[in-house]
Scaffold this motif. Structure first.
Motif, PDB file in Angstrom:
ATOM      1  N   ALA A 124       0.840  -1.207   0.000  1.00 32.82           N
ATOM      2  CA  ALA A 124       0.000   0.000   0.000  1.00 32.82           C
ATOM      3  C   ALA A 124       0.873   1.255   0.000  1.00 32.82           C
ATOM      4  N   SER A 125       1.886   1.257   0.844  1.00 27.16           N
ATOM      5  CA  SER A 125       2.786   2.407   0.908  1.00 27.16           C
ATOM      6  C   SER A 125       3.565   2.562  -0.393  1.00 27.16           C
ATOM      7  N   GLY A 126       3.985   1.443  -0.979  1.00 26.46           N
ATOM      8  CA  GLY A 126       4.718   1.492  -2.245  1.00 26.46           C
ATOM      9  C   GLY A 126       3.876   2.070  -3.372  1.00 26.46           C
ATOM     10  N   ILE A 127       2.612   1.666  -3.427  1.00 27.65           N
ATOM     11  CA  ILE A 127       1.713   2.217  -4.449  1.00 27.65           C
ATOM     12  C   ILE A 127       1.552   3.722  -4.241  1.00 27.65           C
ATOM     13  N   ALA A 128       1.375   4.121  -2.990  1.00 26.17           N
ATOM     14  CA  ALA A 128       1.221   5.549  -2.692  1.00 26.17           C
ATOM     15  C   ALA A 128       2.484   6.318  -3.079  1.00 26.17           C
ATOM     16  N   ILE A 129       3.654   5.766  -2.762  1.00 27.15           N
ATOM     17  CA  ILE A 129       4.916   6.427  -3.108  1.00 27.15           C
ATOM     18  C   ILE A 129       5.032   6.571  -4.626  1.00 27.15           C
ATOM     19  N   ALA A 130       4.672   5.518  -5.355  1.00 24.38           N
ATOM     20  CA  ALA A 130       4.751   5.564  -6.816  1.00 24.38           C
ATOM     21  C   ALA A 130       3.795   6.612  -7.389  1.00 24.38           C
ATOM     22  N   LEU A 131       2.572   6.672  -6.880  1.00 26.05           N
ATOM     23  CA  LEU A 131       1.616   7.677  -7.355  1.00 26.05           C
ATOM     24  C   LEU A 131       2.087   9.093  -7.011  1.00 26.05           C
ATOM     25  N   LEU A 132       2.656   9.241  -5.831  1.00 20.31           N
ATOM     26  CA  LEU A 132       3.182  10.546  -5.441  1.00 20.31           C
ATOM     27  C   LEU A 132       4.344  10.951  -6.348  1.00 20.31           C
ATOM     28  N   GLN A 133       5.208   9.976  -6.676  1.00 21.91           N
ATOM     29  CA  GLN A 133       6.323  10.275  -7.564  1.00 21.91           C
ATOM     30  C   GLN A 133       5.822  10.651  -8.952  1.00 21.91           C
ATOM     31  N   ALA A 134       4.788   9.963  -9.427  1.00 18.63           N
ATOM     32  CA  ALA A 134       4.204  10.308 -10.728  1.00 18.63           C
ATOM     33  C   ALA A 134       3.656  11.734 -10.702  1.00 18.63           C
ATOM     34  N   ALA A 135       3.034  12.105  -9.607  1.00 20.09           N
ATOM     35  CA  ALA A 135       2.524  13.479  -9.481  1.00 20.09           C
ATOM     36  C   ALA A 135       3.672  14.484  -9.457  1.00 20.09           C
ATOM     37  N   ILE A 136       4.766  14.131  -8.789  1.00 16.07           N
ATOM     38  CA  ILE A 136       5.936  15.018  -8.747  1.00 16.07           C
ATOM     39  C   ILE A 136       6.498  15.214 -10.149  1.00 16.07           C
ATOM     40  N   LEU A 158       6.155   4.573   7.440  1.00 15.48           N
ATOM     41  CA  LEU A 158       5.170   3.514   7.676  1.00 15.48           C
ATOM     42  C   LEU A 158       5.731   2.146   7.283  1.00 15.48           C
ATOM     43  N   ILE A 159       6.487   2.098   6.200  1.00 19.57           N
ATOM     44  CA  ILE A 159       7.138   0.841   5.809  1.00 19.57           C
ATOM     45  C   ILE A 159       8.091   0.399   6.914  1.00 19.57           C
ATOM     46  N   GLY A 160       8.883   1.341   7.434  1.00 20.85           N
ATOM     47  CA  GLY A 160       9.817   1.018   8.519  1.00 20.85           C
ATOM     48  C   GLY A 160       9.110   0.500   9.761  1.00 20.85           C
ATOM     49  N   VAL A 161       8.012   1.139  10.139  1.00 25.21           N
ATOM     50  CA  VAL A 161       7.253   0.702  11.316  1.00 25.21           C
ATOM     51  C   VAL A 161       6.739  -0.723  11.128  1.00 25.21           C
ATOM     52  N   ASN A 162       6.209  -1.024   9.939  1.00 20.76           N
ATOM     53  CA  ASN A 162       5.695  -2.369   9.689  1.00 20.76           C
ATOM     54  C   ASN A 162       6.801  -3.412   9.685  1.00 20.76           C
ATOM     55  N   MET A 163       7.955  -3.060   9.160  1.00 18.07           N
ATOM     56  CA  MET A 163       9.089  -3.988   9.166  1.00 18.07           C
ATOM     57  C   MET A 163       9.550  -4.272  10.602  1.00 18.07           C
ATOM     58  N   VAL A 164       9.660  -3.221  11.405  1.00 18.88           N
ATOM     59  CA  VAL A 164      10.087  -3.389  12.798  1.00 18.88           C
ATOM     60  C   VAL A 164       9.058  -4.225  13.563  1.00 18.88           C
ATOM     61  N   TRP A 165       7.780  -3.967  13.339  1.00 23.76           N
ATOM     62  CA  TRP A 165       6.713  -4.698  14.027  1.00 23.76           C
ATOM     63  C   TRP A 165       6.787  -6.198  13.719  1.00 23.76           C
ATOM     64  N   ALA A 166       6.880  -6.519  12.424  1.00 24.62           N
ATOM     65  CA  ALA A 166       6.943  -7.924  12.027  1.00 24.62           C
ATOM     66  C   ALA A 166       8.240  -8.567  12.525  1.00 24.62           C
ATOM     67  N   LEU A 167       9.339  -7.832  12.457  1.00 21.39           N
ATOM     68  CA  LEU A 167      10.628  -8.353  12.935  1.00 21.39           C
ATOM     69  C   LEU A 167      10.580  -8.623  14.433  1.00 21.39           C
ATOM     70  N   ALA A 168       9.878  -7.762  15.167  1.00 26.10           N
ATOM     71  CA  ALA A 168       9.757  -7.963  16.614  1.00 26.10           C
ATOM     72  C   ALA A 168       9.052  -9.276  16.930  1.00 26.10           C
ATOM     73  N   TYR A 169       8.018  -9.617  16.165  1.00 27.05           N
ATOM     74  CA  TYR A 169       7.328 -10.889  16.382  1.00 27.05           C
ATOM     75  C   TYR A 169       8.183 -12.080  15.947  1.00 27.05           C
ATOM     76  N   THR A 170       9.129 -11.847  15.053  1.00 27.72           N
ATOM     77  CA  THR A 170      10.023 -12.911  14.620  1.00 27.72           C
ATOM     78  C   THR A 170      11.124 -13.141  15.645  1.00 27.72           C
TER      79      THR A 170
END
Length: 192
Positions: A124-136, A158-170
């Protein structure tokens, strides 16, 4: 106008979801239900087109255009999962379906679940980043693109937070309370 359209799209998402599920379970019209649910991506396309037209007509890119890109990214990546979630609960509540499957609570299964959840949020964040870059790129370097860059930074965070969250459970898996099979197995291994 963009914020109003985002609100309309969000309300439209829930209205179409409710109509689609009602057609499936109350009216027993599964094909009509699928047709209604397939209309939901049209809301995102409409928002994308209106946002592009607004920028094309000379609107200064600001937080509203960034929010539109973020909304589209999250609707595309998380919408199908949300529909499945609502469908399972609706089927259980109104159609005698089985209880919804709950996510695992402990151990490796929970870590895998958290990684899949993180993956959806990252997409979701990647799609948003890509759309934002297209707008830029669309606006060009001479336009005011600071607000769009700010949204990109938030998505990277947000990507970083999700990575840390999942890594914490691992790294630190949540353990089952005492008395379960895992606890008994650990006790028997320590007794040797």
């Amino acid at each position: 106008m963009i914020v109003t359209l985002i609100i309309i799209c969000e309300v439209g998402f829930w209205v179409l979801l409710g109509i689609g599920l009602a057609l499936r379970y109350f009216a027993r019209m599964p094909r009509a239900s699928v047709a209604v649910l397939l209309c939901e991506p049209l809301l995102e396309v409409l928002l994308l087109v209106v946002t592009a037209i607004d920028l094309k007509n000379g609107a200064e890119p600001d937080w509203k255009h960034g929010l539109a890109a973020v909304y589209i990214g999250f609707s595309v990546a998380l919408g199908p999962e949300l529909i499945k979630w609502a469908d399972a609960r609706f089927a259980h509540r109104f159609a005698g379906g089985p209880p919804p499957v709950r996510p695992p609570k402990y151990g490796k299964a929970r870590a895998i679940h958290e990684w899949w959840t993180a993956a959806r949020w990252i997409v979701a964040s990647g799609i948003a980043i890509a759309l934002l870059q297209a707008a830029i790129w669309y606006v060009g370097s001479d336009g005011k693109i600071d607000s769009l860059r700010m949204w990109q930074q938030k998505m990277v965070f947000l990507i970083g937070v999700n990575m840390v969250w999942a890594l914490a459970y691992t790294v630190f898996p949540k353990r089952a309370p005492g008395g379960t099979a895992d606890a008994e197995r650990a006790k028997s291994l320590s007794d040797r």
